[in-house]
Each structure stands twice: as structure tokens, then as C-alpha cells.
Design a protein around this motif. Structure first.
Motif, mmCIF file in Angstrom:
data_model
loop_
_atom_site.group_PDB
_atom_site.id
_atom_site.type_symbol
_atom_site.label_atom_id
_atom_site.label_comp_id
_atom_site.label_asym_id
_atom_site.label_seq_id
_atom_site.Cartn_x
_atom_site.Cartn_y
_atom_site.Cartn_z
ATOM 1 N N ASN A 118 0.810 -1.214 0.000
ATOM 2 C CA ASN A 118 0.000 0.000 0.000
ATOM 3 C C ASN A 118 0.844 1.265 0.000
ATOM 4 O OD1 ASN A 118 -2.471 -1.403 0.020
ATOM 5 N ND2 ASN A 118 -2.252 -1.754 2.205
ATOM 6 N N ASP A 128 -8.142 2.857 2.664
ATOM 7 C CA ASP A 128 -9.222 2.132 3.332
ATOM 8 C C ASP A 128 -9.860 1.121 2.404
ATOM 9 O OD1 ASP A 128 -8.712 3.446 5.766
ATOM 10 O OD2 ASP A 128 -9.958 5.131 5.164
ATOM 11 N N LYS A 129 -11.151 1.041 2.372
ATOM 12 C CA LYS A 129 -11.838 -0.057 1.701
ATOM 13 C C LYS A 129 -12.353 0.321 0.314
ATOM 14 C CE LYS A 129 -13.224 -2.165 6.037
ATOM 15 N NZ LYS A 129 -12.241 -2.155 6.815
ATOM 16 N N PRO A 132 -10.139 -3.310 -4.118
ATOM 17 C CA PRO A 132 -10.252 -4.702 -3.655
ATOM 18 C C PRO A 132 -9.038 -5.094 -2.798
ATOM 19 C CG PRO A 132 -10.729 -4.547 -6.003
ATOM 20 C CD PRO A 132 -10.192 -3.199 -5.575
ATOM 21 N N THR A 133 -9.272 -5.965 -1.846
ATOM 22 C CA THR A 133 -8.199 -6.440 -0.981
ATOM 23 C C THR A 133 -7.315 -7.432 -1.742
ATOM 24 O OG1 THR A 133 -9.401 -8.376 -0.199
ATOM 25 C CG2 THR A 133 -9.755 -6.296 1.026
ATOM 26 N N GLN A 136 -9.228 -10.532 -2.359
ATOM 27 C CA GLN A 136 -10.189 -10.426 -3.453
ATOM 28 C C GLN A 136 -9.482 -10.449 -4.815
ATOM 29 O OE1 GLN A 136 -11.852 -6.784 -1.934
ATOM 30 N NE2 GLN A 136 -13.726 -7.797 -1.274
ATOM 31 N N ASN A 153 0.963 1.864 5.255
ATOM 32 C CA ASN A 153 -0.405 2.064 4.788
ATOM 33 C C ASN A 153 -0.684 3.548 4.617
ATOM 34 O OD1 ASN A 153 -1.630 -0.625 4.589
ATOM 35 N ND2 ASN A 153 -1.073 -0.745 6.744
#
Length: 189
Positions: A118, A128-129, A132-133, A136, A153
Motif C-alpha cells: 500500500n 481504506d476499503k 479490492p483487498t 479479493q 499504509n
């Protein structure tokens, strides 16, 4: 993409690391400007476009070029502890689709997984969200290491928002430059 880390030990036990920084290949939205409107209508994140056909060719050419460079500068039969060839230690990529696509041919060429870092996110990163992680992304990019823990991060700067998405983001250029300095120190460890 990147950095890709090449580590070699000197005769006196010191470790020399070489870092190859590679920018992602050509973006689909630059080659096909109408994609942005279509992406918005489909609910896609317009700041996470895929590569264009040219970008995919650039990614393959980059992998071939790195193989050539590494082969020319690595002693014969040198492997690393992660199973990769030629002394490559790690391939770090930002969490953006175009970067993962750019690095995938290199990961295949060296047999090394991609690690989503990141801390390598672009300016105006939307932390943050939003993206996609790694878990994912793994379904579509099996060369990803979904268990890699990012060294750094991105945190949004209060009051700053991405001009394209409206999501909270990191202030550019000050916070971005500070993050890159911090990330460089993380790599020195």
C-alpha cells in the motif's frame, strides 16, 4: 509496479540490494477515453483502470528486459530463499489493477509472488476499503501473495478528497512525498 529487489552478498558479508522501479504500463482509459463514462455507469472505480493492449505488451517487454538484466548481473545458479531465480528477493506492487497487471509477467518469469504494498500507492491515493483487498484480487491474480503484510499504509489527510472520486485521500504533494521518504527508510531495513 515495483520495486523488485535484487539482493547480493559481498565477500565481507554485507548485503547489496538493487531496486528496480517500474511504472505501470499504458492505461486502458488513456487509450479509450469513453471507458471512464462506461465505468461510472457500471459502478466501477474510475481511478483503477486496467491496462490497454499496449500496456500488456509493455508489461511483457518489461519482464523480458528484467530477465536479461538479472541474468547478466547474477552469478550462475543463484536462487533465493523464496524459490525465485536470479537473486530476486521480492516484487512489490501498489494495490492498483494496472500495476498488478504490469507486474504479473515479471512474477511469472521469475516464479515469485507479487506482494501488494500500500505504501507504493499513487498520489491522491484513496485508502481504506475503496480498492479490492489482496484476498479479493487473488481470485484473478494467483501470483499474488494474499498474506503479505504491507510495510506502510496510506492514511487520508483530513479535508482532502480525490478530485475524480470524491473519496477521502492523502494530500498531494506534501504527504505523498513524506510517505515516499518513509517507505524508502522501510526498504533500508
Amino acid at each position: 509496479m515495483a520495486p523488485s529487489l535484487l539482493r547480493q552478498e559481498t565477500t565481507d558479508g554485507d548485503v547489496i540490494s538493487r531496486i528496480f522501479l517500474v511504472r505501470h504500463g499504458d492505461r486502458f482509459d488513456y487509450a479509450n477515453p469513453s471507458w471512464v463514462d462506461s465505468a461510472k455507469k457500471s459502478g466501477c472505480l474510475v481511478t483503477d483502470p486496467p491496462l490497454s493492449a499496449l500496456g500488456h505488451r509493455q508489461a511483457s517487454e518489461t519482464a523480458a528486459y528484467l530477465q536479461k538484466i538479472i541474468k547478466e548481473n547474477t552469478p550462475n545458479n543463484e536462487d533465493n530463499e523464496e524459490g525465485g531465480s536470479g537473486g530476486i528477493h521480492k516484487i512489490l506492487v501498489s494495490p492498483y489493477l494496472r500495476v498488478i497487471q504490469t507486474a504479473t509477467p515479471t512474477a511469472h518469469a521469475f516464479g515469485i509472488p507479487l506482494s501488494i504494498e500500500n505504501g507504493l500507492s499513487e498520489a491522491h491515493a484513496t485508502p481504506d476499503k475503496v480498492l479490492p483487498t489482496p484476498h479479493q484480487r487473488f481470485a484473478y491474480f494467483p501470483m499474488l501473495d494474499p498474506n503479505y503484510n504491507s510495510l506502510l499504509n496510506v492514511k487520508p489527510t483530513p479535508g482532502f478528497y480525490c478530485p475524480k472520486t470524491g473519496f477521502a485521500c492523502e494530500a498531494f504533494a506534501g504527504r505523498y512525498c513524506q510517505r515516499m521518504e518513509t517507505f524508502a527508510r522501510c526498504l533500508e531495513r
